[in-house]
Design an enzyme around this catalytic site. Structure first.
Site, short mmCIF file in Angstrom:
data_model
loop_
_atom_site.label_atom_id
_atom_site.label_comp_id
_atom_site.label_asym_id
_atom_site.label_seq_id
_atom_site.Cartn_x
_atom_site.Cartn_y
_atom_site.Cartn_z
N GLN A 190 0.85 -1.18 0.00
CA GLN A 190 0.00 0.00 0.00
C GLN A 190 0.89 1.24 0.00
OE1 GLN A 190 -3.27 0.11 -0.26
NE2 GLN A 190 -3.77 -2.05 0.00
N TYR A 218 -6.81 -12.44 -2.88
CA TYR A 218 -5.85 -11.37 -3.21
C TYR A 218 -5.23 -10.79 -1.93
CZ TYR A 218 -9.29 -11.32 -7.09
OH TYR A 218 -10.18 -11.66 -8.07
N ASN A 223 -1.60 -7.97 4.50
CA ASN A 223 -1.89 -6.65 5.05
C ASN A 223 -3.19 -6.63 5.84
OD1 ASN A 223 -1.37 -3.68 5.16
ND2 ASN A 223 -3.20 -3.58 3.89
N GLU A 239 -3.17 -15.95 -2.37
CA GLU A 239 -2.34 -14.98 -3.09
C GLU A 239 -1.51 -15.76 -4.11
OE1 GLU A 239 -0.41 -12.12 -4.83
OE2 GLU A 239 -1.95 -11.64 -3.34
N ASP A 299 -10.09 -7.73 -2.33
CA ASP A 299 -9.44 -6.47 -2.71
C ASP A 299 -8.85 -6.69 -4.08
OD1 ASP A 299 -8.15 -4.06 -2.89
OD2 ASP A 299 -6.75 -4.42 -1.24
N CYS A 324 -10.18 -0.42 -5.84
CA CYS A 324 -9.38 0.69 -6.35
C CYS A 324 -9.97 1.27 -7.63
CB CYS A 324 -7.94 0.24 -6.59
SG CYS A 324 -7.77 -1.10 -7.79
N GLU A 358 -10.31 5.18 -3.86
CA GLU A 358 -10.32 3.87 -3.20
C GLU A 358 -11.56 3.82 -2.30
OE1 GLU A 358 -7.45 0.42 -2.25
OE2 GLU A 358 -7.22 2.13 -3.60
#
Length: 366
Positions: A190, A218, A223, A239, A299, A324, A358
């Site tokens: 990020q 994802y 995070n 991931e 995400d 996003c 976002e």
């Protein structure tokens, strides 16, 4: 430029305009009041990339206007972290006397953290040799002697020379708790660390009363997974990028979290596995049926969710969707809103002074 795009006096008006645009875009869904999260108006970017322009024995940072191709010299970059701004002139001053270090150097990438660590990547149009490495080690030591916690990486065609570490350790303060994250050079993180902290606190808050287990697609370096883990019995996260999976495993151990499992799979592959459409060796020894995931977190990239994943996501009681790209989010919501209602709606201003928006949506089954 006569007026910098990052002029802090213009920020409140620009943020208010984004707020209005997002509210209008999603008005047809009748969402609750938009929760607005403002960025710091300057020094918010933890990453920055600059082209290097050479004039005789001198060199300096430049950026190009993508439309006009006009070149702008940058002696400072207020959008970047204070640490990056401190390193920028010192790096150039150290490079100028060393022909071997500045020759054919065309780009410099900075990765910094709130915790004071940085990596500088030097990109070249030449092969890097032993002499370059010796000079680079002297350069790194010079910057360390000046008080910077910095590592250097050299990149050229099919070459990557890591002098010591290819990662930094970020420390984020999330709802009164410090979380450590390994962030690897040239992997996604990020960019706005202050906003990331706000996003993690919001995700923690909206899932506070969730029960059962969490499925995350994802997940990157973990995070969100790690920040939300204590709200769930177990977390199963996927991931596809190996560096991110390795970072996530490191972060799980570094934070002493024992209820998060990371699978190296794409969202599309996991969808096929959970439906029983295909078997994967990577899932051997993992009993997917032992997970009772009532909540799913996504995400996705700018393209949003593909149709198969969207269908799979719709089967969960609760959906946390960070986006996003508001246009693909709106498109996905056309289907999700048929079975779920929007309980929370947020705007996270990751990139001030741009059109980027976002957003976060918390959906609960009707």
């Amino acid at each position: 430029m006569s007026q910098p795009i990052w002029d802090p006096t213009r920020y409140p008006a620009q943020l208010a305009e984004k707020q209005q645009q997002l509210q209008q875009l999603f008005a047809e869904f009748s969402p609750p009041d938009l929760e607005l999260f403002a960025s710091a108006p300057t020094h918010y970017r933890m990453r920055a990339e600059f082209r290097i322009w050479h004039e005789g024995d001198d060199l300096f940072y430049v950026m190009f206007n993508q439309e006009s191709k006009q070149r702008y010299r940058l002696d400072e970059f207020p959008a970047a972290s204070l640490l990056i701004n401190q390193l920028m002139p010192r790096l150039l001053a150290a490079l100028r006397p060393h022909l071997g270090l500045r020759h054919k150097l065309f780009q410099v990438d900075f990765l910094s953290t709130l915790s004071g660590e940085a990596i500088i990547s030097l990109l070249y149009h030449k092969k890097l040799n032993h002499e370059w490495e010796q000079a680079a080690r002297q350069l790194r030591q010079q910057l360390r002697d000046e008080g910077f916690q910095v590592d250097l990486i050299g990149r050229a065609h099919k070459q990557k020379i890591v002098l010591e570490r290819d990662h930094v350790i970020e420390r984020l303060q999330v709802a009164g708790r410090e979380l450590q994250y390994m962030q690897v050079e040239n992997s996604f993180t990020q960019p706005n660390a202050g906003m990331n902290q706000q996003m993690l606190e919001w995700a923690q808050d909206v899932t506070r009363d969730a029960d059962g287990d969490l499925l995350e697609l994802y997940c990157g370096n973990g995070n969100f997974s790690l920040a939300m883990a204590h709200n769930f019995n177990q977390v199963l996260a996927t991931e596809i990028a190996k560096p991110s999976v390795d970072s996530a495993q490191f972060n799980i151990a570094a934070n002493g979290i024992d209820n998060v499992k990371i699978l190296r799979m794409s969202a599309e592959e996991f969808t096929m596995a959970i439906r029983g459409e295909r078997e994967f060796n990577r899932l051997k020894g993992i009993d997917l049926q032992s997970y009772h995931c009532n909540t799913i977190f996504v995400d996705p990239p700018r393209a949003g969710l593909d149709q198969a994943t969207l269908d799979m996501v719709q089967a969960y009681e609760r959906i946390l969707y960070i986006s996003c790209n508001p246009l693909t989010l709106k498109d996905n919501l056309q289907q999700l809103i048929q079975s779920h209602r929007i309980e929370r709606f947020a705007l996270f201003d990751q990139f001030p002074y741009t059109h980027h928006m976002e957003s976060g949506v918390w959906l609960v089954r009707r």
